[in-house]
Scaffold this motif. Structure first.
Motif, mmCIF file in Angstrom:
data_model
loop_
_atom_site.group_PDB
_atom_site.id
_atom_site.type_symbol
_atom_site.label_atom_id
_atom_site.label_comp_id
_atom_site.label_asym_id
_atom_site.label_seq_id
_atom_site.Cartn_x
_atom_site.Cartn_y
_atom_site.Cartn_z
ATOM 1 N N ALA A 94 0.833 -1.204 0.000
ATOM 2 C CA ALA A 94 0.000 0.000 0.000
ATOM 3 C C ALA A 94 0.868 1.253 0.000
ATOM 4 N N PHE A 95 1.889 1.275 0.822
ATOM 5 C CA PHE A 95 2.784 2.427 0.871
ATOM 6 C C PHE A 95 3.481 2.632 -0.476
ATOM 7 N N ALA A 96 4.024 1.557 -1.028
ATOM 8 C CA ALA A 96 4.763 1.656 -2.290
ATOM 9 C C ALA A 96 3.855 2.081 -3.445
ATOM 10 N N PHE A 97 2.679 1.468 -3.549
ATOM 11 C CA PHE A 97 1.789 1.812 -4.659
ATOM 12 C C PHE A 97 1.135 3.171 -4.458
ATOM 13 N N GLY A 98 0.908 3.582 -3.226
ATOM 14 C CA GLY A 98 0.425 4.937 -2.973
ATOM 15 C C GLY A 98 1.448 5.965 -3.379
ATOM 16 N N LEU A 99 2.695 5.704 -3.070
ATOM 17 C CA LEU A 99 3.782 6.594 -3.478
ATOM 18 C C LEU A 99 3.921 6.618 -4.999
ATOM 19 N N LEU A 100 3.842 5.456 -5.608
ATOM 20 C CA LEU A 100 3.916 5.357 -7.065
ATOM 21 C C LEU A 100 2.772 6.143 -7.711
ATOM 22 N N ALA A 101 1.577 5.982 -7.208
ATOM 23 C CA ALA A 101 0.419 6.671 -7.765
ATOM 24 C C ALA A 101 0.553 8.176 -7.624
ATOM 25 N N SER A 102 0.985 8.635 -6.462
ATOM 26 C CA SER A 102 1.120 10.078 -6.270
ATOM 27 C C SER A 102 2.188 10.657 -7.169
ATOM 28 N N THR A 103 3.194 9.863 -7.492
ATOM 29 C CA THR A 103 4.249 10.315 -8.398
ATOM 30 C C THR A 103 3.762 10.313 -9.843
ATOM 31 N N LEU A 104 3.083 9.254 -10.266
ATOM 32 C CA LEU A 104 2.649 9.140 -11.650
ATOM 33 C C LEU A 104 1.452 10.010 -11.998
ATOM 34 N N LEU A 105 0.538 10.211 -11.055
ATOM 35 C CA LEU A 105 -0.710 10.881 -11.355
ATOM 36 C C LEU A 105 -0.684 12.380 -11.054
ATOM 37 N N LYS A 106 0.443 12.920 -10.700
ATOM 38 C CA LYS A 106 0.520 14.358 -10.441
ATOM 39 C C LYS A 106 1.115 15.097 -11.591
#
Length: 106
Positions: A94-106
């Motif tokens: 969850a931490f890794a994919f949340g970080l990935l999402a915030s990086t990719l979707l911003k």
């Protein structure tokens, strides 16, 4: 859409629940995938569909506890390992994919 994805998640959880060995690997995998999907989805516009539907249908606390209880009766160290892994691995996903999402979707 939530109902459809919930059905897909529940069906996948049912199939994964049959994967047992030293530990109930299928439920660990299901909880990990659900945690990763939920964390990633919370950053997107379809979060309700994915979190309440797919991740909700795929993850299962009750099965985790039931399997851990069964392990506790015969293999106490495995039961403790199962609990620990089901806390650490999905949380890390969850931490890794949340970080990935915030990086990719911003």
């Amino acid at each position: 859409m939530v109902c459809l994805l919930g059905g897909v998640g529940a069906t996948a959880r049912f199939a994964l629940g049959k994967w047992n060995g030293y530990l109930p690997w299928g439920i660990l995998l299901g909880n990990t995938i659900a945690s990763a999907v939920a964390a990633f989805a919370l950053e997107s516009s379809v979060s309700v569909w994915l979190v309440a539907g797919l991740a909700g249908g795929l993850s299962t606390f009750s099965t985790l506890i039931a399997q851990t209880t069964n392990l506790w009766q015969t293999h106490k160290p495995r039961a403790l390992l199962n609990l620990a892994l089901n806390l650490v691995i999905p949380s890390t996903a969850a931490f890794a994919f949340g970080l990935l999402a915030s990086t990719l979707l911003k």
